[in-house]
Design a protein around this motif. Structure first.
Motif, PDB file in Angstrom:
ATOM      1  N   ALA A  25       0.873  -1.187   0.000  1.00  0.00           N
ATOM      2  CA  ALA A  25       0.000   0.000   0.000  1.00  0.00           C
ATOM      3  C   ALA A  25       0.908   1.235   0.000  1.00  0.00           C
ATOM      4  O   ALA A  25       1.561   1.527  -0.993  1.00  0.00           O
ATOM      5  N   GLY A  26       1.017   1.926   1.131  1.00  0.00           N
ATOM      6  CA  GLY A  26       1.893   3.096   1.188  1.00  0.00           C
ATOM      7  C   GLY A  26       3.368   2.755   1.284  1.00  0.00           C
ATOM      8  O   GLY A  26       4.230   3.569   0.974  1.00  0.00           O
ATOM      9  N   GLY A  27       3.651   1.559   1.762  1.00  0.00           N
ATOM     10  CA  GLY A  27       5.040   1.086   1.820  1.00  0.00           C
ATOM     11  C   GLY A  27       5.843   1.603   2.998  1.00  0.00           C
ATOM     12  O   GLY A  27       7.045   1.343   3.086  1.00  0.00           O
ATOM     13  N   GLN A  28       5.208   2.328   3.936  1.00  0.00           N
ATOM     14  CA  GLN A  28       5.960   2.935   5.033  1.00  0.00           C
ATOM     15  C   GLN A  28       6.487   1.908   6.043  1.00  0.00           C
ATOM     16  O   GLN A  28       7.417   2.192   6.797  1.00  0.00           O
ATOM     17  N   ASP A  65       1.343  -4.601  -5.907  1.00  0.00           N
ATOM     18  CA  ASP A  65       1.150  -3.166  -5.705  1.00  0.00           C
ATOM     19  C   ASP A  65      -0.332  -2.799  -5.816  1.00  0.00           C
ATOM     20  O   ASP A  65      -0.929  -2.903  -6.891  1.00  0.00           O
ATOM     21  N   LEU A  66      -0.905  -2.342  -4.686  1.00  0.00           N
ATOM     22  CA  LEU A  66      -2.332  -1.970  -4.682  1.00  0.00           C
ATOM     23  C   LEU A  66      -2.562  -0.548  -5.169  1.00  0.00           C
ATOM     24  O   LEU A  66      -3.705  -0.149  -5.416  1.00  0.00           O
ATOM     25  N   ASN A  67      -1.505   0.237  -5.300  1.00  0.00           N
ATOM     26  CA  ASN A  67      -1.675   1.666  -5.549  1.00  0.00           C
ATOM     27  C   ASN A  67      -2.432   2.040  -6.828  1.00  0.00           C
ATOM     28  O   ASN A  67      -3.078   3.082  -6.860  1.00  0.00           O
ATOM     29  N   PRO A  68      -2.378   1.236  -7.900  1.00  0.00           N
ATOM     30  CA  PRO A  68      -3.173   1.612  -9.088  1.00  0.00           C
ATOM     31  C   PRO A  68      -4.679   1.464  -8.902  1.00  0.00           C
ATOM     32  O   PRO A  68      -5.446   1.926  -9.752  1.00  0.00           O
ATOM     33  N   GLY A  78     -11.887   3.933   2.570  1.00  0.00           N
ATOM     34  CA  GLY A  78     -11.201   2.927   1.768  1.00  0.00           C
ATOM     35  C   GLY A  78      -9.803   2.663   2.291  1.00  0.00           C
ATOM     36  O   GLY A  78      -9.118   3.570   2.771  1.00  0.00           O
ATOM     37  N   ALA A  79      -9.359   1.417   2.182  1.00  0.00           N
ATOM     38  CA  ALA A  79      -8.083   1.029   2.785  1.00  0.00           C
ATOM     39  C   ALA A  79      -6.893   1.776   2.195  1.00  0.00           C
ATOM     40  O   ALA A  79      -5.887   1.985   2.864  1.00  0.00           O
ATOM     41  N   GLY A  87      -5.243   1.597   5.602  1.00  0.00           N
ATOM     42  CA  GLY A  87      -5.285   0.141   5.494  1.00  0.00           C
ATOM     43  C   GLY A  87      -3.928  -0.501   5.759  1.00  0.00           C
ATOM     44  O   GLY A  87      -3.847  -1.581   6.348  1.00  0.00           O
ATOM     45  N   GLY A  88      -2.857   0.169   5.337  1.00  0.00           N
ATOM     46  CA  GLY A  88      -1.527  -0.356   5.579  1.00  0.00           C
ATOM     47  C   GLY A  88      -1.220  -0.438   7.068  1.00  0.00           C
ATOM     48  O   GLY A  88      -0.653  -1.421   7.549  1.00  0.00           O
TER      49      GLY A  88
END
Length: 282
Positions: free
Chosen positions: A31-34, A52-55, A72-73, A112-113
């Protein structure tokens, strides 16, 4: 450090994601990858596939529901902070997101992440536990909803099953409540040493309802359910505040680590509980 080799997967829909996760055991959603990216670099995890969920734009929104707010997540923290719906109807989430990490984390990180990562000192899981929020999980079999109290199982452990992703968070509207999110950190931007999420409804200082949750004092967010039940209908005065402070701190056994000992975390827990409840009374 560099992350281990993996295959990058870029789906365009939730259906594609769940179908891929169904057929590949060694895959992790991004998601955000943090949290995920640092864990990859430190070789804490070494999945074969990063999905990768970002798209998937359909996972990013803030909507009004029936007596609730649906987030939304993939909604990023900065989008939550821009939402008047969240600020007015879910002020506890708004207050917590304001102090998540730093600006870079808030620009990239997603709600969500944070939920899926389940760090016991993170801000969002503590708030969702206080509010009895519902976590919606989606798989190729459909959706199911899990209350936050049951969703967080332990440190970095949740009720997410194989091929499921967190798709939505549902928070109840809070009408007539005063809310406070308090977080103590060693350095600016850190995860909480101890955090407190409070939602309380008072009538002339008599407690009609109270929701009290803590982060950083155990392997998952701690909800003081017994204490909450015992103070309903009582006047919130100095004696009751000290009773609450004593009882909540006696119910936890915080971990000791480089940020603070177990004893110190309990002392911090007492201090912020007393301070926040006195603020509410005044």
């Amino acid at each position: 450090m560099y992350p281990p080799d993996f295959t990058y997967v870029k789906p365009s829909s939730v259906e594609e994601v769940t179908k891929f996760l169904d057929s590949h055991d060694d895959a992790r959603p991004l998601a955000g990858g943090q949290s995920l990216i640092p864990m990859l670099k430190l070789r804490v995890i070494s999945p074969s596939y990063i999905v990768d969920l970002n798209p998937i734009n359909s996972l990013s929104y803030v909507r009004s529901g029936f007596n609730s707010i649906r987030v939304g997540a993939l909604t990023r923290y900065y989008e939550i902070l821009k939402s008047d719906l969240v600020r007015v109807n879910a002020p506890l989430l708004y207050q917590a997101v304001r102090v998540v990490g730093d600006m870079q984390v808030r620009n990239l990180g997603t709600i969500g992440g944070s939920v899926a990562n389940a760090d016991p000192s993170a801000d969002v899981p503590t708030v969702l536990t206080a509010l009895n929020a519902e976590i919606v999980l989606t798989s190729s079999s459909g959706n199911r909803s899990v209350n936050a109290l049951d969703f967080f199982k332990g440190a970095f452990t949740t009720d997410i099953r194989k091929s499921e992703i967190v798709s939505e968070i549902v928070l109840p509207n809070l009408e007539g409540y005063r809310t406070v999110y308090k977080k103590v950190v060693r350095r600016a931007g850190d995860f909480a040493l101890v955090s407190l999420a409070l939602a309380i409804k008072l009538r002339q200082n008599e407690i009609e309802d109270i929701k009290l949750a803590y982060g950083g004092v155990g392997e998952k967010p701690f909800r003081a359910l017994e204490v909450e039940k015992n103070v309903i209908g009582k006047r919130l005065n100095d004696d009751l505040i000290e009773e609450i402070v004593s009882k909540v701190s006696n119910q936890v056994n915080p971990p000791s680590d480089t940020r603070g000992s177990s004893w110190y975390r309990k002392e911090v827990m007492k201090v912020i509980t007393r301070k926040v409840l006195k603020e509410v009374v005044s």
